[in-house]
Design a protein around this motif. Structure first.
Motif, PDB file in Angstrom:
ATOM      1  N   CYS A  66       8.265  11.921   0.702  1.00 44.60           N
ATOM      2  CA  CYS A  66       7.788  10.350   0.891  1.00 44.60           C
ATOM      3  C   CYS A  66       9.137   9.820   1.437  1.00 44.60           C
ATOM      4  O   CYS A  66       8.785   8.737   2.286  1.00 44.60           O
ATOM      5  CB  CYS A  66       7.800   9.926  -0.625  1.00 44.60           C
ATOM      6  SG  CYS A  66       6.443  10.636  -1.418  1.00 44.60           S
ATOM      7  N   ALA A 113       2.217   6.983  -6.468  1.00 39.28           N
ATOM      8  CA  ALA A 113       1.010   8.005  -7.123  1.00 39.28           C
ATOM      9  C   ALA A 113       1.525   9.343  -6.667  1.00 39.28           C
ATOM     10  O   ALA A 113       1.447  10.411  -7.389  1.00 39.28           O
ATOM     11  CB  ALA A 113      -0.210   7.481  -6.371  1.00 39.28           C
ATOM     12  N   ALA A 114       2.137   9.534  -5.556  1.00 35.20           N
ATOM     13  CA  ALA A 114       2.440  11.052  -5.058  1.00 35.20           C
ATOM     14  C   ALA A 114       3.407  11.566  -6.344  1.00 35.20           C
ATOM     15  O   ALA A 114       3.326  12.656  -6.481  1.00 35.20           O
ATOM     16  CB  ALA A 114       3.073  11.004  -3.675  1.00 35.20           C
ATOM     17  N   GLU A 173       8.622   7.481   5.049  1.00 36.90           N
ATOM     18  CA  GLU A 173       8.894   5.912   5.265  1.00 36.90           C
ATOM     19  C   GLU A 173      10.012   5.702   6.328  1.00 36.90           C
ATOM     20  O   GLU A 173      10.005   4.855   7.203  1.00 36.90           O
ATOM     21  CB  GLU A 173       9.383   5.425   3.824  1.00 36.90           C
ATOM     22  CG  GLU A 173       9.864   3.962   3.936  1.00 36.90           C
ATOM     23  CD  GLU A 173       8.603   3.040   4.123  1.00 36.90           C
ATOM     24  OE1 GLU A 173       8.968   1.988   4.978  1.00 36.90           O
ATOM     25  OE2 GLU A 173       7.618   3.479   4.041  1.00 36.90           O
ATOM     26  N   ALA A 204       0.577  -1.161  -0.020  1.00 28.31           N
ATOM     27  CA  ALA A 204       0.082  -0.169  -0.151  1.00 28.31           C
ATOM     28  C   ALA A 204       0.796   1.165   0.101  1.00 28.31           C
ATOM     29  O   ALA A 204       0.707   1.989  -0.665  1.00 28.31           O
ATOM     30  CB  ALA A 204      -0.828   0.059   1.267  1.00 28.31           C
ATOM     31  N   ARG A 205       2.029   1.433   0.665  1.00 30.32           N
ATOM     32  CA  ARG A 205       2.680   2.371   0.872  1.00 30.32           C
ATOM     33  C   ARG A 205       3.562   2.627  -0.268  1.00 30.32           C
ATOM     34  O   ARG A 205       3.450   3.796  -0.982  1.00 30.32           O
ATOM     35  CB  ARG A 205       3.797   2.375   2.020  1.00 30.32           C
ATOM     36  CG  ARG A 205       3.234   2.460   3.601  1.00 30.32           C
ATOM     37  CD  ARG A 205       3.950   2.939   4.578  1.00 30.32           C
ATOM     38  NE  ARG A 205       5.209   2.206   4.479  1.00 30.32           N
ATOM     39  CZ  ARG A 205       5.419   1.143   5.212  1.00 30.32           C
ATOM     40  NH1 ARG A 205       4.429   0.527   6.104  1.00 30.32           N
ATOM     41  NH2 ARG A 205       6.578   0.490   5.325  1.00 30.32           N
ATOM     42  N   TRP A 206       4.006   1.582  -0.843  1.00 27.00           N
ATOM     43  CA  TRP A 206       4.702   1.424  -2.348  1.00 27.00           C
ATOM     44  C   TRP A 206       3.818   2.446  -3.279  1.00 27.00           C
ATOM     45  O   TRP A 206       4.240   3.285  -4.136  1.00 27.00           O
ATOM     46  CB  TRP A 206       5.140   0.395  -2.761  1.00 27.00           C
ATOM     47  CG  TRP A 206       6.051   0.253  -4.033  1.00 27.00           C
ATOM     48  CD1 TRP A 206       7.379   0.257  -3.784  1.00 27.00           C
ATOM     49  CD2 TRP A 206       5.702   0.113  -5.358  1.00 27.00           C
ATOM     50  NE1 TRP A 206       7.901   0.224  -5.063  1.00 27.00           N
ATOM     51  CE2 TRP A 206       6.879   0.016  -5.906  1.00 27.00           C
ATOM     52  CE3 TRP A 206       4.610   0.118  -6.017  1.00 27.00           C
ATOM     53  CZ2 TRP A 206       6.837   0.186  -7.365  1.00 27.00           C
ATOM     54  CZ3 TRP A 206       4.509  -0.045  -7.395  1.00 27.00           C
ATOM     55  CH2 TRP A 206       5.804   0.030  -8.088  1.00 27.00           C
ATOM     56  N   PHE A 207       2.614   1.896  -3.339  1.00 26.59           N
ATOM     57  CA  PHE A 207       1.621   2.530  -4.576  1.00 26.59           C
ATOM     58  C   PHE A 207       1.374   4.010  -4.235  1.00 26.59           C
ATOM     59  O   PHE A 207       1.174   4.658  -5.065  1.00 26.59           O
ATOM     60  CB  PHE A 207       0.309   1.817  -4.297  1.00 26.59           C
ATOM     61  CG  PHE A 207       0.523   0.596  -5.369  1.00 26.59           C
ATOM     62  CD1 PHE A 207       0.496   0.837  -6.868  1.00 26.59           C
ATOM     63  CD2 PHE A 207       0.450  -0.808  -4.932  1.00 26.59           C
ATOM     64  CE1 PHE A 207       0.901  -0.445  -7.689  1.00 26.59           C
ATOM     65  CE2 PHE A 207       0.380  -1.748  -5.743  1.00 26.59           C
ATOM     66  CZ  PHE A 207       0.501  -1.640  -7.118  1.00 26.59           C
ATOM     67  N   CYS A 208       1.421   4.394  -2.792  1.00 27.75           N
ATOM     68  CA  CYS A 208       1.034   5.614  -2.403  1.00 27.75           C
ATOM     69  C   CYS A 208       2.257   6.410  -2.732  1.00 27.75           C
ATOM     70  O   CYS A 208       1.961   7.752  -3.275  1.00 27.75           O
ATOM     71  CB  CYS A 208       0.822   5.819  -0.893  1.00 27.75           C
ATOM     72  SG  CYS A 208      -0.847   5.194  -0.445  1.00 27.75           S
ATOM     73  N   TYR A 209       3.515   5.965  -2.407  1.00 30.29           N
ATOM     74  CA  TYR A 209       4.640   6.857  -2.933  1.00 30.29           C
ATOM     75  C   TYR A 209       4.635   7.095  -4.566  1.00 30.29           C
ATOM     76  O   TYR A 209       4.785   8.283  -4.977  1.00 30.29           O
ATOM     77  CB  TYR A 209       5.760   6.116  -2.503  1.00 30.29           C
ATOM     78  CG  TYR A 209       6.010   6.136  -0.929  1.00 30.29           C
ATOM     79  CD1 TYR A 209       5.442   7.118  -0.023  1.00 30.29           C
ATOM     80  CD2 TYR A 209       6.550   4.873  -0.264  1.00 30.29           C
ATOM     81  CE1 TYR A 209       5.524   6.822   1.148  1.00 30.29           C
ATOM     82  CE2 TYR A 209       6.617   4.805   1.133  1.00 30.29           C
ATOM     83  CZ  TYR A 209       6.076   5.593   1.863  1.00 30.29           C
ATOM     84  OH  TYR A 209       6.174   5.784   3.163  1.00 30.29           O
TER      85      TYR A 209
END
Length: 437
Positions: free
Chosen positions: A190, A170-171, A194, A163-168
């Protein structure tokens, strides 16, 4: 004895590394210059050529140390393949080797790209040149997508959490496509998020890699390069200060002599050279915002040409900044932009190369990169959007579609793709008498 002078001997290498042979500076210049001439294809090609030279053909470095150096260069800001080239030269001949090898690596591409800039960024280029630029420019967004895709798989394997990988990711994509000048702040944020997440989980017992025993390891006398009396092979008197001065010299000279537009060029270049996590395409939105929208040094199509030239010329992709400098202030601006953009890479390696083992094992650096890395990949994908907005002729979208086919299903190289697109552009221009039928 070799090594007693700061510039005379080889660099000591990371802890536990065997001393490298003292290679003549003329050999360093010749071999690194050869890579600078034939190094088409960006970082993968540069790393392959350096490995063939230093590990496989000459045996100057062992494979483990070379792979460690790749990993650390990817942890640091700036163009990783350039830093790797400087590090390998430093290992063979110390500071002098780093300066000579690094210059040999990027100077051939600089000469070529400035020569081409005279054609592609001039006020009234020939029709064939306009067509070639428009054709290659149409393919550039596809090249950006290919660059991001090549980095996504390795990053996914080392992801902190899905989830965090995709958030970063997308950001970074959103920032590159919308707020280009502030992209670097998003990348840093980002990485900081992390790092904070991993710290919140509580301290972990340190698990440093045990020092590797290497053959022919030997003591160095105090005061020799890399020995107990030095810091990172720089000497105890004035070494770090001298190297910091090396990094700051282009900026200081710019403000003292030129100011104005030269100072602006230097500011853009220092951001390009010091903040390009993940490769040159990461910084494209920021460079585009400065060169096209803020300072108006170039038009959007000219910026597409600059990115294409950075891809089809040998050496590092960061050379694109030289075209921006040329558009702003001619040859002097191009030379200044290149000097400032590469100064952080020299400084980082010369000041920190002896500590590469510790940098690679530092959990804080790894955690930061696990946040900033996916954001940088997203920024590369986002740069494709900003570049596509600069396409101004309908036929260029057909070129873009053809480039996507060449790069993805057919898996052709970037240089071949851009040259093919340029050939299409020349054909269109000569057949219709214009680049805008």
């Amino acid at each position: 004895m070799a090594g007693t002078e700061g510039d005379a001997g080889p660099g000591p290498g990371p802890a536990g590394a065997a001393p490298a042979p003292a290679v003549p500076l003329r050999t360093v210049l010749r071999e690194w210059g050869r890579i600078g001439v034939i190094g088409f294809g960006g970082p993968p090609a540069h790393i392959r050529l350096l490995r063939q030279l230093c590990v496989e053909r000459r045996g100057w470095l062992d494979a483990t140390e070379f792979e460690d150096a790749i990993a650390v260069c990817n942890l640091m800001p700036g163009p990783a393949s350039t830093q790797l080239a400087i590090f390998c030269a430093w290992r063979l001949r110390g500071r002098a080797g780093a300066l000579v090898g690094g210059a040999g690596f990027f100077m051939p591409g600089l000469v070529v790209i400035l020569a081409l800039s005279v054609l592609f960024v001039s006020a009234s280029p020939p029709l064939a040149v306009l067509g070639a630029g428009a054709g290659a420019g149409g393919a550039v967004p596809a090249v950006a997508l290919a660059a991001g895709a090549s980095l996504a798989t390795p990053s996914w394997r080392n992801r902190p959490a899905t989830a965090r990988w995709f958030c970063y990711l997308a950001a970074g994509l959103a920032a590159a496509a919308t707020i280009g000048p502030w992209l670097v702040a998003v990348l840093l944020a980002c990485g900081a998020v992390e790092l904070a997440v991993q710290r919140r989980r509580g301290p972990h017992p340190p698990t440093p890699d045990p020092p590797r025993e290497r053959p022919h390891e030997q003591e160095r006398e105090p005061g020799t390069e890399g020995g107990p009396g030095t810091e990172g092979g720089l000497g105890t008197e004035g070494g770090p200060g001298m190297l910091r001065g090396l990094a700051a010299a282009p900026l200081a000279l710019t403000w003292a002599v030129g100011g104005g537009v030269l100072a602006s060029i230097a500011w853009v270049a220092i951001k390009v050279g010091g903040l390009s996590f993940g490769g040159g395409f990461v910084i494209i939105p920021l460079m585009q915002a400065d060169a096209v929208s803020r300072y108006h040094w170039m038009t959007g199509p000219q910026f597409l040409n600059a990115v294409a030239l950075g891809q089809v010329t040998p050496g590092p992709v960061v050379q694109t900044v030289a075209v921006v400098g040329y558009a702003a202030a001619g040859i002097a601006g191009g030379l200044l932009a290149s000097a400032v953009a590469f100064a952080p890479s020299f400084a980082l390696v010369l000041l920190g190369a002896r500590h590469f083992d510790r940098i690679r094992g530092d959990r804080r650096a790894r955690a930061f990169l696990q946040g900033a890395g996916p954001a940088a990949i997203g920024a590369i994908f986002g740069s494709a959007i900003t570049l596509a907005r600069e396409i101004s002729h309908p036929w260029q979208y057909l070129v873009l579609a053809g480039a996507l086919v060449l790069l993805f299903p057919l898996r052709r190289g970037v240089v071949l793709t851009l040259l093919s697109a340029a050939a299409v552009g020349v054909t269109v221009a000569l057949a219709t008498g214009t680049v805008a039928p």
